[in-house]
Design a protein around this motif. Structure first.
Motif, PDB file in Angstrom:
ATOM      1  N   UNK A  43     213.474  13.542  49.730  1.00  0.00           N
ATOM      2  CA  UNK A  43     213.836  14.112  48.470  1.00  0.00           C
ATOM      3  C   UNK A  43     213.738  15.639  48.588  1.00  0.00           C
ATOM      4  N   UNK A  44     214.521  16.445  47.519  1.00  0.00           N
ATOM      5  CA  UNK A  44     214.436  17.704  47.588  1.00  0.00           C
ATOM      6  C   UNK A  44     213.370  18.039  46.702  1.00  0.00           C
ATOM      7  N   UNK A  45     212.712  19.471  46.754  1.00  0.00           N
ATOM      8  CA  UNK A  45     211.805  19.708  46.005  1.00  0.00           C
ATOM      9  C   UNK A  45     212.343  20.098  44.496  1.00  0.00           C
ATOM     10  N   UNK A  46     211.651  19.470  43.674  1.00  0.00           N
ATOM     11  CA  UNK A  46     212.003  19.778  42.212  1.00  0.00           C
ATOM     12  C   UNK A  46     211.224  21.083  41.433  1.00  0.00           C
ATOM     13  N   UNK A  47     210.517  21.630  42.140  1.00  0.00           N
ATOM     14  CA  UNK A  47     209.564  22.599  41.393  1.00  0.00           C
ATOM     15  C   UNK A  47     210.384  23.658  40.559  1.00  0.00           C
ATOM     16  N   UNK A  48     211.407  24.075  41.014  1.00  0.00           N
ATOM     17  CA  UNK A  48     212.044  25.253  40.341  1.00  0.00           C
ATOM     18  C   UNK A  48     212.807  24.685  39.121  1.00  0.00           C
ATOM     19  N   UNK A  49     213.439  23.454  39.269  1.00  0.00           N
ATOM     20  CA  UNK A  49     213.832  22.702  38.062  1.00  0.00           C
ATOM     21  C   UNK A  49     212.892  22.563  37.004  1.00  0.00           C
ATOM     22  N   UNK A  50     211.734  22.007  37.491  1.00  0.00           N
ATOM     23  CA  UNK A  50     210.672  21.549  36.418  1.00  0.00           C
ATOM     24  C   UNK A  50     210.363  23.033  35.719  1.00  0.00           C
ATOM     25  N   UNK A  97     211.937  25.795  35.434  1.00  0.00           N
ATOM     26  CA  UNK A  97     213.047  26.333  34.348  1.00  0.00           C
ATOM     27  C   UNK A  97     213.016  25.260  33.362  1.00  0.00           C
ATOM     28  N   UNK A  98     212.639  24.174  33.142  1.00  0.00           N
ATOM     29  CA  UNK A  98     212.538  23.167  32.139  1.00  0.00           C
ATOM     30  C   UNK A  98     211.407  23.453  31.307  1.00  0.00           C
ATOM     31  N   UNK A  99     210.650  24.353  31.717  1.00  0.00           N
ATOM     32  CA  UNK A  99     209.226  24.571  31.007  1.00  0.00           C
ATOM     33  C   UNK A  99     207.915  23.845  31.301  1.00  0.00           C
ATOM     34  N   UNK A 100     208.060  22.998  32.367  1.00  0.00           N
ATOM     35  CA  UNK A 100     206.861  22.350  32.695  1.00  0.00           C
ATOM     36  C   UNK A 100     205.748  23.514  33.480  1.00  0.00           C
ATOM     37  N   UNK A 101     204.592  23.250  32.903  1.00  0.00           N
ATOM     38  CA  UNK A 101     203.548  24.122  33.551  1.00  0.00           C
ATOM     39  C   UNK A 101     203.212  24.017  34.952  1.00  0.00           C
ATOM     40  N   UNK A 102     202.568  24.984  35.476  1.00  0.00           N
ATOM     41  CA  UNK A 102     202.381  25.158  36.803  1.00  0.00           C
ATOM     42  C   UNK A 102     201.344  24.144  37.239  1.00  0.00           C
ATOM     43  N   UNK A 103     200.437  23.800  36.519  1.00  0.00           N
ATOM     44  CA  UNK A 103     199.288  22.731  36.667  1.00  0.00           C
ATOM     45  C   UNK A 103     200.143  21.303  36.952  1.00  0.00           C
ATOM     46  N   UNK A 104     200.857  20.832  35.958  1.00  0.00           N
ATOM     47  CA  UNK A 104     201.657  19.789  35.823  1.00  0.00           C
ATOM     48  C   UNK A 104     202.397  19.675  37.119  1.00  0.00           C
ATOM     49  N   UNK A 105     203.156  20.714  37.393  1.00  0.00           N
ATOM     50  CA  UNK A 105     204.181  20.600  38.680  1.00  0.00           C
ATOM     51  C   UNK A 105     203.420  20.652  39.920  1.00  0.00           C
ATOM     52  N   UNK A 106     202.241  21.203  40.054  1.00  0.00           N
ATOM     53  CA  UNK A 106     201.383  20.865  41.322  1.00  0.00           C
ATOM     54  C   UNK A 106     201.110  19.443  41.234  1.00  0.00           C
ATOM     55  N   UNK A 107     200.452  18.937  40.281  1.00  0.00           N
ATOM     56  CA  UNK A 107     200.071  17.630  40.237  1.00  0.00           C
ATOM     57  C   UNK A 107     201.173  16.561  40.473  1.00  0.00           C
ATOM     58  N   UNK A 108     202.378  16.990  40.036  1.00  0.00           N
ATOM     59  CA  UNK A 108     203.653  16.126  40.394  1.00  0.00           C
ATOM     60  C   UNK A 108     203.915  16.045  41.742  1.00  0.00           C
ATOM     61  N   UNK A 109     203.938  17.296  42.393  1.00  0.00           N
ATOM     62  CA  UNK A 109     204.099  17.341  43.833  1.00  0.00           C
ATOM     63  C   UNK A 109     203.174  16.714  44.698  1.00  0.00           C
ATOM     64  N   UNK A 110     201.826  16.628  44.322  1.00  0.00           N
ATOM     65  CA  UNK A 110     200.822  15.880  44.912  1.00  0.00           C
ATOM     66  C   UNK A 110     200.894  14.345  44.793  1.00  0.00           C
ATOM     67  N   UNK A 111     201.340  14.094  43.705  1.00  0.00           N
ATOM     68  CA  UNK A 111     201.301  12.823  43.014  1.00  0.00           C
ATOM     69  C   UNK A 111     202.426  11.827  44.026  1.00  0.00           C
ATOM     70  N   UNK A 112     202.193  10.466  44.095  1.00  0.00           N
ATOM     71  CA  UNK A 112     202.887   9.640  44.696  1.00  0.00           C
ATOM     72  C   UNK A 112     203.830   8.724  43.546  1.00  0.00           C
ATOM     73  N   UNK A 113     204.560   9.227  42.892  1.00  0.00           N
ATOM     74  CA  UNK A 113     205.113   8.505  41.544  1.00  0.00           C
ATOM     75  C   UNK A 113     205.914   7.244  42.018  1.00  0.00           C
ATOM     76  N   UNK A 114     206.069   6.403  41.089  1.00  0.00           N
ATOM     77  CA  UNK A 114     206.995   5.227  41.438  1.00  0.00           C
ATOM     78  C   UNK A 114     207.463   4.820  39.964  1.00  0.00           C
ATOM     79  N   UNK A 115     208.612   3.997  39.984  1.00  0.00           N
ATOM     80  CA  UNK A 115     209.464   3.570  38.920  1.00  0.00           C
ATOM     81  C   UNK A 115     209.281   2.090  38.954  1.00  0.00           C
TER      82      UNK A 115
END
Length: 187
Positions: A23-30, A32-50
């Motif tokens: 997957x591509x890094x989503x940090x820049x999109x997040x 620009x959508x107004x997602x804060x730095x702490x949440x972006x870093x947590x999302x990057x470290x997390x192992x999300x599932x659907x």
């Protein structure tokens, strides 16, 4: 894990986990959508599932019920996405108030070039999923659009569930990204 050979967009019910290496890094999109730095870093470290349940309601309208499990200190949730191309407001989440809509669409009818690329025609015989989310500018003061196509692509010889994203920011920034998922089993 690869999708089963019989998996198509006629029914995308299943459990999936993001494959970060594909997957591509989503940090820049997040950002620009107004997602804060702490949440972006947590999302990057997390192992999300659907977990996706693909259903049809009593009126014949297809719907995706998506359960998200994020981890890393970021809460997940459940969201229903009716595929009727009607705009609906959503007030929660790290992006603040948004407006979204969804539908199924033939690959040939996708207009953005990046979003048209790479789909496996036979696996997407029921069409691909076109999800559009934008900021609720009146409530947030931000103006961005995130258009996605969800479907099946072949990556390194393996069929995978993929989201291709075309993001346009408030200053005209254009970012294309791909999120690839591993199949974990049926929902």
């Amino acid at each position: 894990m690869a999708l089963p050979a019989t998996f198509t967009t006629l029914d995308i019910s299943g459990k999936f986990q993001q494959n970060k290496s594909l997957s591509d890094d989503m940090d820049e999109i997040l950002s620009l959508q107004g997602v804060g730095w702490v949440i972006r870093k947590a999302l990057k470290a997390a192992n999300g599932s659907l977990t996706i349940k693909h259903t049809t309601d009593a009126n014949g309208v297809e719907q995706l019920v998506i359960e998200t499990s994020v981890g890393g200190g970021v809460a997940g949730g459940t969201e229903a996405v009716p595929l009727d191309w009607q705009e609906r407001a959503k007030a929660d989440g790290p992006m603040g108030p948004t407006i979204g809509k969804g539908r199924k669409i033939a690959i040939a009818d996708v207009t953005e070039a990046y979003l048209k690329e790479g789909w496996v025609v036979d696996a997407n015989q029921g069409g691909v999923f076109n999800i559009v989310m934008k900021s609720d500018t009146a409530k947030t003061g931000k103006s961005w659009t995130n258009e996605q196509i969800w479907g099946i692509q072949e990556i390194d010889g393996v069929k995978r569930f993929v989201r291709r994203i075309h993001f346009v920011g408030s200053k005209g920034e254009k970012i294309n990204a791909r999120v690839v998922f591993d199949y974990l089993g049926s929902a």
